[in-house]
Design a protein around this motif. Structure first.
Motif, PDB file in Angstrom:
ATOM      1  N   THR A  95       0.957  -1.440   0.241  1.00  0.00           N
ATOM      2  CA  THR A  95       0.177  -0.161   0.045  1.00  0.00           C
ATOM      3  C   THR A  95       0.715   1.311  -0.331  1.00  0.00           C
ATOM      4  OG1 THR A  95      -1.461  -1.175   1.447  1.00  0.00           O
ATOM      5  CG2 THR A  95      -2.155   1.057   1.046  1.00  0.00           C
ATOM      6  N   ARG A  96       1.928   1.213   0.432  1.00  0.00           N
ATOM      7  CA  ARG A  96       3.006   2.542   0.452  1.00  0.00           C
ATOM      8  C   ARG A  96       3.949   2.544  -0.604  1.00  0.00           C
ATOM      9  NH1 ARG A  96       2.247   1.333   6.277  1.00  0.00           N
ATOM     10  NH2 ARG A  96       1.244   2.770   7.393  1.00  0.00           N
ATOM     11  N   SER A  97       4.484   1.194  -0.829  1.00  0.00           N
ATOM     12  CA  SER A  97       5.649   1.222  -1.815  1.00  0.00           C
ATOM     13  C   SER A  97       5.218   0.926  -3.156  1.00  0.00           C
ATOM     14  CB  SER A  97       6.725   0.464  -1.128  1.00  0.00           C
ATOM     15  OG  SER A  97       7.326   0.805  -0.168  1.00  0.00           O
ATOM     16  N   PHE A  98       4.179  -0.400  -3.265  1.00  0.00           N
ATOM     17  CA  PHE A  98       3.875  -0.748  -4.527  1.00  0.00           C
ATOM     18  C   PHE A  98       3.397   0.325  -5.411  1.00  0.00           C
ATOM     19  CE2 PHE A  98       0.557  -3.363  -6.778  1.00  0.00           C
ATOM     20  CZ  PHE A  98       1.516  -4.057  -7.905  1.00  0.00           C
ATOM     21  N   PRO A  99       2.233   1.165  -4.994  1.00  0.00           N
ATOM     22  CA  PRO A  99       1.896   2.352  -5.799  1.00  0.00           C
ATOM     23  C   PRO A  99       2.938   3.265  -6.311  1.00  0.00           C
ATOM     24  CG  PRO A  99       0.282   2.040  -3.964  1.00  0.00           C
ATOM     25  CD  PRO A  99       1.747   1.261  -3.646  1.00  0.00           C
ATOM     26  N   ALA A 100       4.040   3.634  -5.375  1.00  0.00           N
ATOM     27  CA  ALA A 100       4.895   4.339  -6.005  1.00  0.00           C
ATOM     28  C   ALA A 100       5.830   3.640  -7.048  1.00  0.00           C
ATOM     29  CB  ALA A 100       5.985   4.668  -4.770  1.00  0.00           C
ATOM     30  N   TRP A 101       5.936   2.400  -6.964  1.00  0.00           N
ATOM     31  CA  TRP A 101       6.874   1.545  -8.066  1.00  0.00           C
ATOM     32  C   TRP A 101       5.878   1.691  -9.382  1.00  0.00           C
ATOM     33  CZ3 TRP A 101       6.141  -3.263 -10.473  1.00  0.00           C
ATOM     34  CH2 TRP A 101       7.168  -3.885 -10.878  1.00  0.00           C
ATOM     35  N   ILE A 102       4.705   1.417  -9.347  1.00  0.00           N
ATOM     36  CA  ILE A 102       3.735   1.299 -10.634  1.00  0.00           C
ATOM     37  C   ILE A 102       3.981   2.728 -11.235  1.00  0.00           C
ATOM     38  CG2 ILE A 102       1.517   1.012 -11.285  1.00  0.00           C
ATOM     39  CD1 ILE A 102       0.896  -0.810  -8.881  1.00  0.00           C
ATOM     40  N   LEU A 103       3.807   3.875 -10.466  1.00  0.00           N
ATOM     41  CA  LEU A 103       3.559   5.185 -11.266  1.00  0.00           C
ATOM     42  C   LEU A 103       4.908   5.388 -11.806  1.00  0.00           C
ATOM     43  CD1 LEU A 103       1.491   7.174  -8.785  1.00  0.00           C
ATOM     44  CD2 LEU A 103       0.944   6.249 -10.923  1.00  0.00           C
ATOM     45  N   GLY A 104       6.212   4.936 -11.087  1.00  0.00           N
ATOM     46  CA  GLY A 104       7.398   5.096 -11.709  1.00  0.00           C
ATOM     47  C   GLY A 104       7.524   4.388 -13.175  1.00  0.00           C
ATOM     48  N   ARG A 105       6.735   3.033 -13.079  1.00  0.00           N
ATOM     49  CA  ARG A 105       7.157   2.237 -14.371  1.00  0.00           C
ATOM     50  C   ARG A 105       6.085   2.750 -15.362  1.00  0.00           C
ATOM     51  NH1 ARG A 105       9.152  -2.877 -14.110  1.00  0.00           N
ATOM     52  NH2 ARG A 105       8.437  -2.733 -16.273  1.00  0.00           N
ATOM     53  N   SER A 106       4.826   3.145 -14.974  1.00  0.00           N
ATOM     54  CA  SER A 106       3.836   3.358 -15.898  1.00  0.00           C
ATOM     55  C   SER A 106       2.998   4.703 -15.154  1.00  0.00           C
ATOM     56  CB  SER A 106       2.717   2.278 -15.877  1.00  0.00           C
ATOM     57  OG  SER A 106       3.563   0.956 -16.456  1.00  0.00           O
ATOM     58  N   PRO A 107       3.335   5.833 -15.606  1.00  0.00           N
ATOM     59  CA  PRO A 107       2.834   6.916 -14.974  1.00  0.00           C
ATOM     60  C   PRO A 107       1.484   7.493 -15.435  1.00  0.00           C
ATOM     61  CG  PRO A 107       4.506   7.639 -16.305  1.00  0.00           C
ATOM     62  CD  PRO A 107       4.643   6.239 -16.394  1.00  0.00           C
ATOM     63  N   ASN A 108       0.788   6.688 -16.090  1.00  0.00           N
ATOM     64  CA  ASN A 108      -0.393   6.937 -16.522  1.00  0.00           C
ATOM     65  C   ASN A 108      -1.561   5.958 -15.804  1.00  0.00           C
ATOM     66  OD1 ASN A 108      -0.022   8.892 -18.765  1.00  0.00           O
ATOM     67  ND2 ASN A 108       0.510   7.468 -20.116  1.00  0.00           N
ATOM     68  N   THR A 109      -0.997   5.386 -14.840  1.00  0.00           N
ATOM     69  CA  THR A 109      -1.807   4.153 -14.218  1.00  0.00           C
ATOM     70  C   THR A 109      -2.732   5.040 -13.272  1.00  0.00           C
ATOM     71  OG1 THR A 109      -0.061   2.466 -14.202  1.00  0.00           O
ATOM     72  CG2 THR A 109      -1.725   2.176 -12.791  1.00  0.00           C
ATOM     73  N   LYS A 110      -3.941   4.510 -13.092  1.00  0.00           N
ATOM     74  CA  LYS A 110      -4.876   5.105 -12.127  1.00  0.00           C
ATOM     75  C   LYS A 110      -5.041   4.133 -11.120  1.00  0.00           C
ATOM     76  CE  LYS A 110      -7.441   7.468 -15.885  1.00  0.00           C
ATOM     77  NZ  LYS A 110      -6.427   6.800 -16.995  1.00  0.00           N
ATOM     78  N   ILE A 111      -4.657   4.491  -9.722  1.00  0.00           N
ATOM     79  CA  ILE A 111      -4.689   3.667  -8.660  1.00  0.00           C
ATOM     80  C   ILE A 111      -5.729   4.079  -7.418  1.00  0.00           C
ATOM     81  CG2 ILE A 111      -3.154   2.502  -6.865  1.00  0.00           C
ATOM     82  CD1 ILE A 111      -0.657   3.210  -8.697  1.00  0.00           C
ATOM     83  N   LEU A 112      -6.583   3.071  -7.087  1.00  0.00           N
ATOM     84  CA  LEU A 112      -7.316   3.523  -5.826  1.00  0.00           C
ATOM     85  C   LEU A 112      -6.935   2.663  -4.693  1.00  0.00           C
ATOM     86  CD1 LEU A 112     -10.122   4.610  -4.679  1.00  0.00           C
ATOM     87  CD2 LEU A 112     -11.226   2.414  -5.497  1.00  0.00           C
ATOM     88  N   ILE A 113      -6.807   3.312  -3.474  1.00  0.00           N
ATOM     89  CA  ILE A 113      -6.591   2.627  -2.561  1.00  0.00           C
ATOM     90  C   ILE A 113      -7.877   2.943  -1.200  1.00  0.00           C
ATOM     91  CG2 ILE A 113      -4.891   2.523  -0.395  1.00  0.00           C
ATOM     92  CD1 ILE A 113      -2.804   3.597  -2.112  1.00  0.00           C
TER      93      ILE A 113
END
Length: 517
Positions: free
Chosen positions: A82-100
């Motif tokens: 919840t804290r690190s995974f979303p950051a890594w995703i947006l680094g790899r794919s900055p167009n990803t829409k994430i809900l927590i």
């Protein structure tokens, strides 16, 4: 000459450090398990964290579309998912829409801020130079710039964002590529509330899931407080993933103490602690002794009570209802959200056999009769009903007319009797038999696994918790009514007959509002 050698050695060391940093960055960009130590060197990564990280990466790559993670408290699950995974995703794919989502907006906002802190750190900026957050707090789009606040932040120049919300919050207009639910229920008290479980599940199905599209992925991380929690309901509805069930869930579960079941990703010997340096085996075994409920749910992720707390620990699941010497039916009427239970009970000697016909909320009396007849139940044998609903018992006996004038026949409905001590008397009578229930009676099985005594100082009292007992109440009331009292002889002028004593049918409570036709 000596200074030259020192300078050369220093250059070589600097070159090695530079190359090592490049390798570390390359690994961190490509592998989530390597990302964690790169940006959080103080994080004490354990073997099971690497397993979780690899599964999360499989979610990002869509090798897994639905993932559940069950880990004991204080074992680092939220740091990863919840804290690190979303950051890594947006680094790899900055167009990803994430809900927590989490059980409260306050906790969800704390996740939001922690992700932002990671993305503002220099190690992260060096890894992903194209992923940037707004340099200042931006509350609404009317102020201009990319949003950045404690509820949502976007990636500058891209469409990606992280939105955080408490369970029950609105998500209108939000389309989601990856949805993460971290602890949707706060604690045991909330988990044991049927109202909270219902509202949480309704939010999940009516709000959260409606934000997903065909290629969306979701991750659910929680402590298994109850079998009927959101994870339990989702698994019950969707099943486990398999080649024949592509919409099922992948589940990874790490009990605090290793169990006997075989797991390809858990190398511990049976009984070993998951993270002994932080939570020793001795500490967890003390929890097991002092509070079996907490041990099973919070630490083992297996929300079942200890056997000594179960009211009926020895009921047996069977494949099909066998032929029996005698039969009767049972009904327990539901209210607004409680289910109405309809069941068939057979007896052969000291064995009872139970088959679930219906376990459905919101049924009116005509619905009950329709289900009764559709199931092919014998309307002539006795059907024992909740005595508090005398008006409904009378209406089930009378039948009803459909709008086209066709009469739906009534059934042989009689109100249940209650022995001395009521609930305890019925439980004692049931315990005189070996009780079997059919495999298709899924809700009976759930009640068997969850109908518990109130515990005091770790020991069961004689008082059951008034929960998980809709089928139990119906079966208990039926067995006591039919078999609860010994036959008594009565003389008549013609012959001596033996009859089963019946108490006065009076004393029923008020009828349920709106159930009549």
């Amino acid at each position: 000459m000596m200074n030259y050698d020192k300078d050369l050695l220093l250059q070589e060391l600097q070159q090695q450090q530079f190359e090592s940093e490049l390798i570390s960055r390359r690994l961190a960009r490509n592998n989530f398990r390597d990302f964690i130590p790169h940006i959080r060197p103080q994080y004490s990564a354990q073997w099971f964290h690497e397993v979780i990280a690899d599964k999360l990466q499989a979610v990002y790559e869509r090798k897994i579309q639905k993932l559940m993670i069950f880990v004991p408290p204080q074992h680092g699950k939220s740091e990863l998912s919840t804290r690190s995974f979303p950051a890594w995703i947006l680094g790899r794919s900055p167009n990803t829409k994430i809900l927590i989502a989490s059980y409260s907006s306050t906790l969800a906002s704390s996740f939001n801020r922690d992700i932002q802190l990671r993305m503002d750190d220099e190690p992260y900026l060096a890894l992903f130079p194209d992923t940037r957050l707004n340099g200042s707090n931006v509350v609404t789009v009317s102020t201009g710039g990319t949003l950045r606040n404690s509820e949502i932040f976007g990636v500058v120049g891209h469409e990606g964002f992280v939105k955080t919300v408490g369970v029950g919050g609105s998500l209108t207009g939000t389309s989601v590529d990856i949805g993460i639910i971290d602890d949707p229920i706060k604690d045991r008290a909330d988990a044991q509330s049927l109202t909270i479980r219902e509202s949480t599940w309704n939010w999940y199905t009516d709000v959260f899931e409606t934000r997903l599209h065909n290629h969306s992925a979701q991750v659910m991380i929680l402590t298994r407080w109850e079998e009927d929690d959101p994870a339990g309901r989702a698994l019950d509805r969707d099943g486990l993933w398999s080649s024949t069930n592509p919409y099922g869930w992948h589940v990874i579960s790490f009990p605090a103490l290793r169990t006997k079941d075989q797991s390809q990703y858990d190398p511990r010997p049976v009984g070993a602690a998951l993270w002994p340096e932080r939570h020793s085996q001795e500490k967890i075994e003390k929890v097991k002794r002092d509070n079996p409920f907490t041990f099973n749910s919070m630490y083992q992720q297996d929300p079942k009570p200890s056997e000594e707390s179960l009211v009926f620990p020895n009921w047996i699941e069977i494949d099909e209802m066998p032929h029996c010497d005698s039969y009767f039916n049972v009904i327990d009427f539901g209210y607004s959200i409680d289910p109405t239970f309809i069941g068939k009970v057979g007896r052969s000697g000291r064995n009872l056999y139970v088959d679930e016909i219906a376990y459905t909320p919101g049924l009116m009396n005509p619905d009950i009769l329709d289900l009764f007849h559709a199931a092919g139940l014998d309307a002539n044998i006795q059907t024992i009903c909740d005595r508090a609903e005398r008006k409904s018992v009378d209406e089930l006996s009378a039948g009803y007319y459909k709008p086209d004038g066709v009469k739906v026949a009534g059934i042989n409905a009689i109100p249940s009797e209650k022995g001395p001590g009521s609930v305890i008397a019925g439980i004692s009578k049931l315990n005189e038999y070996t009780v079997h229930y059919t495999r298709r009676s899924r809700n009976i099985g759930k009640e068997v696994r969850n109908y518990k005594y109130i515990m005091l100082n770790g020991k069961p009292t004689n008082d059951p918790i008034d929960r998980w007992n809709h089928a139990m109440d119906a079966i208990r009331g039926g067995v006591w009514t039919i078999y609860g009292k010994p036959p008594v002889e009565h003389k008549s002028s013609a012959t001596r007959i033996t009859v089963q004593m019946r108490s006065n049918f009076g004393g029923g409570g008020p009828a349920r509002g709106g159930r009549s036709w």
